[in-house]
Design an enzyme around this catalytic site. Sequence first.
Site, PDB file in Angstrom:
ATOM      1  N   GLU A   1       6.384 -22.142   7.743  1.00 65.36           N
ATOM      2  CA  GLU A   1       6.766 -21.489   8.872  1.00 65.36           C
ATOM      3  C   GLU A   1       7.851 -22.097   9.772  1.00 65.36           C
ATOM      4  O   GLU A   1       8.430 -21.562  10.791  1.00 65.36           O
ATOM      5  CB  GLU A   1       5.667 -20.782   9.692  1.00 65.36           C
ATOM      6  CG  GLU A   1       4.915 -21.908  10.296  1.00 65.36           C
ATOM      7  CD  GLU A   1       3.824 -21.513  11.155  1.00 65.36           C
ATOM      8  OE1 GLU A   1       3.905 -21.617  12.526  1.00 65.36           O
ATOM      9  OE2 GLU A   1       2.956 -20.872  10.598  1.00 65.36           O
TER      10      GLU A   1
ATOM     11  N   GLU B   1       1.028  -1.114  -0.018  1.00 62.61           N
ATOM     12  CA  GLU B   1       0.218  -0.058  -0.051  1.00 62.61           C
ATOM     13  C   GLU B   1       0.685   1.089  -0.016  1.00 62.61           C
ATOM     14  O   GLU B   1       0.494   2.232  -0.365  1.00 62.61           O
ATOM     15  CB  GLU B   1      -1.023  -0.052   1.111  1.00 62.61           C
ATOM     16  CG  GLU B   1      -2.079  -0.836   1.161  1.00 62.61           C
ATOM     17  CD  GLU B   1      -3.057  -0.737   0.410  1.00 62.61           C
ATOM     18  OE1 GLU B   1      -3.083   0.432  -0.193  1.00 62.61           O
ATOM     19  OE2 GLU B   1      -4.436  -1.736   0.064  1.00 62.61           O
TER      20      GLU B   1
END
Length: 274
Positions: free
Chosen positions: A113, A82
Site C-alpha cells: 500500500e 458479485e
Amino acid sequence: MESFIKVTEESSHYHHLEKMTIGELLTNMNREDLLVAEAVGKSISQIENLIQALVLKMKSGGRLFYIGAGTSGRLGVLDASECPPTFGVDKTLITGVIAGGEKALTNPIEHAEDSLMQGWKDLMRHHVSIKDMVIGLSTSGTTPYVLSALERCKEQNILTGSITCNHNSPIAHVADFPIEVIVGPEFLTGSTRLKAGTAEKMVLNMISTSAMIQLGKVLDNKMINMQLSNDKLIDRGARMLMQELNIEDYEKAKAILLQYGTVAKALNNYAIEK
C-alpha cells in the site's frame, strides 16, 4: 488543506477488552456497529452524487474501477466480483484492483500500500481511460497506493470518487466525488476492518446495486438478469416466471427459463414467440 485528524486511529472508547466476558465484548461491538448505518445515512447526498456521475459514464460505455489496499481493496474486489452473477453484466464492467494483486486477497503483502507508482500501473493494465470512473477505497484517506493512483487519474481527466472514514483527508481532496463516512474510533483501536470496513461495504452495496438498477438490470424487486449458475438460482428464476407470466406449471416455467437463459430474456421473448 483544512485540518486533518485521523479519527480512525483514535483510541477506543472501551478499555481493558481482555477483561471483558464474551457477552460484554459482543454487546459492546454491536453497540458500536449500530452507529455505522447512521453514519452512512449522513453521507447519502455524497453517495447519490457519485452514483449519478457513474451511471452517466456507464450509459456511455464506461467502466467502474475500485482501487484499494488491504481490507478496502478486498471489499472492492468482493463487490466487483458479485456483479456479473447478480446482474448478468460482463466481468469487465466493474473491476476491483488491490495493492499486491490477487495474492493480497488472502495474504498480507509487505508495503504494497506504500507504493507511489504501482496503483496507476495496475490501472493501466486494464487500459483505464477518460470513459471510465475510478473510486479509491481507503478508510484512512491517506493510502499512498490509492492517493497516487487518483492523482494520476486527475492528470488524465479520468473521473474519480473515493470512500474514506476521516474528514478532509488527502484522498477526499483529490477525488471529484468524495464520500466521507465518519464512524469514529474503532472498538479495537485502529482495527478499521471493523466499523470502517462495514461502512465501506455498505456504501459499495449502494453504489453497485443502485447503478445496476438505473441501468435496467432489475425489474420490480427482482434480479431478472442473474446468471443461472446453480439450482437455487434456477429455482428462483422459474418462480419469477411463474409470477410474471402467470404460469401455473413449475416445470414449464423452468423449461422456458432454461431455453432463454435469463429471466429477462424469457420475459422479453416468450410472449412474442408464444
